[in-house]
Design an enzyme around this catalytic site. Structure first.
Site, mmCIF file in Angstrom:
data_model
loop_
_atom_site.group_PDB
_atom_site.id
_atom_site.type_symbol
_atom_site.label_atom_id
_atom_site.label_comp_id
_atom_site.label_asym_id
_atom_site.label_seq_id
_atom_site.Cartn_x
_atom_site.Cartn_y
_atom_site.Cartn_z
ATOM 1 N N SER A 121 -3.489 -2.887 -15.087
ATOM 2 C CA SER A 121 -2.266 -2.963 -14.288
ATOM 3 C C SER A 121 -2.514 -2.826 -12.792
ATOM 4 C CB SER A 121 -1.273 -1.882 -14.743
ATOM 5 O OG SER A 121 -0.907 -2.069 -16.079
ATOM 6 N N HIS A 171 -0.174 1.451 -10.015
ATOM 7 C CA HIS A 171 0.514 0.201 -9.702
ATOM 8 C C HIS A 171 0.752 0.090 -8.195
ATOM 9 C CE1 HIS A 171 2.430 -0.042 -14.011
ATOM 10 N NE2 HIS A 171 1.104 0.012 -14.023
#
Length: 222
Positions: A121, A171
């Site tokens: 991610s 993220h």
């Protein structure tokens, strides 16, 4: 300067990362198991182990996924972002992916001090950050920029609603890293040899990290 898509589908790095992620999940994690201990044997992140010298986890964790849904969502996201490689060249794509993922993992350590974690991610958000940076620099029509901002807003809501279960700081760190690297590439450093050199270093570091993940035993008790 406007970036234009190259003809065909010249995305060797994108496909390589996708295949490597899937192969690691299917082959390595099937052998180690997908318990917390199994994920650690496959190279997942655990901050105390990194602090004890297992630095390779900062990179190897990018290829460890905890469930079929986890890897499916990440690989679909990666596939949709192959456009970054076509726009910004393969060497820069490699640098962007590896460095964004590594910085995301590093930044997540203080926030998930005892959590076993993994996933692509952070790297994928780095690619998303690159697209967002290009849009904000006027490389895309306004409607593309607006769509990217909507996707960003949706992801922020998802991250906030899943605090403690999603590495939101990875993220965010990946996205900011990707945006800054893209700004440097577009505005300041366009020398292809430079990015080829850095990409080679990134590839070697990633390969060494994955090898270390396979051969390094866990401390007694894990």
């Amino acid at each position: 300067m406007q970036f234009r898509l190259a003809g065909g589908d010249p995305v060797p790095a994108g496909w390589t990362f996708l295949v490597l992620n899937v192969a690691w999940y299917v082959l390595v994690e099937s052998a180690t198991g997908r318990s917390a201990t199994g994920l650690l044997r496959a190279g997942a992140m655990l901050p105390p182990l990194v602090q004890q010298g297992q630095w390779f986890r900062i990179l190897s964790a990018m290829f460890v996924h905890v469930s079929p849904l986890h890897i499916l969502v990440n690989m679909i996201s990666l596939w949709t972002l192959f456009i970054v490689e076509r726009l910004l060249t393969t060497p820069f794509f490699i640098v962007l992916y590896v460095i964004s993922g590594a910085i995301g993992n590093l930044l997540s350590m203080p926030f998930l001090p005892n959590a076993v974690s993994g996933g692509a991610s952070g790297a994928i958000f780095g690619l998303f950050g690159a697209m967002l940076a290009l849009a904000l620099m006027g490389q895309f029509p306004p409607f593309v920029r607006n769509q990217l901002l909507i996707v960003l807003a949706v992801n922020v809501v998802i991250d906030i609603s899943n605090l403690g279960t999603i590495g939101w700081i990875a993220h965010l760190g990946g996205m900011i890293s990707g945006a800054l690297l893209t700004l440097i590439f577009v505005r300041y450093v366009r020398n292809r040899r430079f990015w080829i050199g850095v990409s080679v270093v990134c590839c070697i570091a990633t390969a060494v990290s994955l090898i270390y993940a396979l051969v390094t035993p866990l401390p007694f008790g894990l």
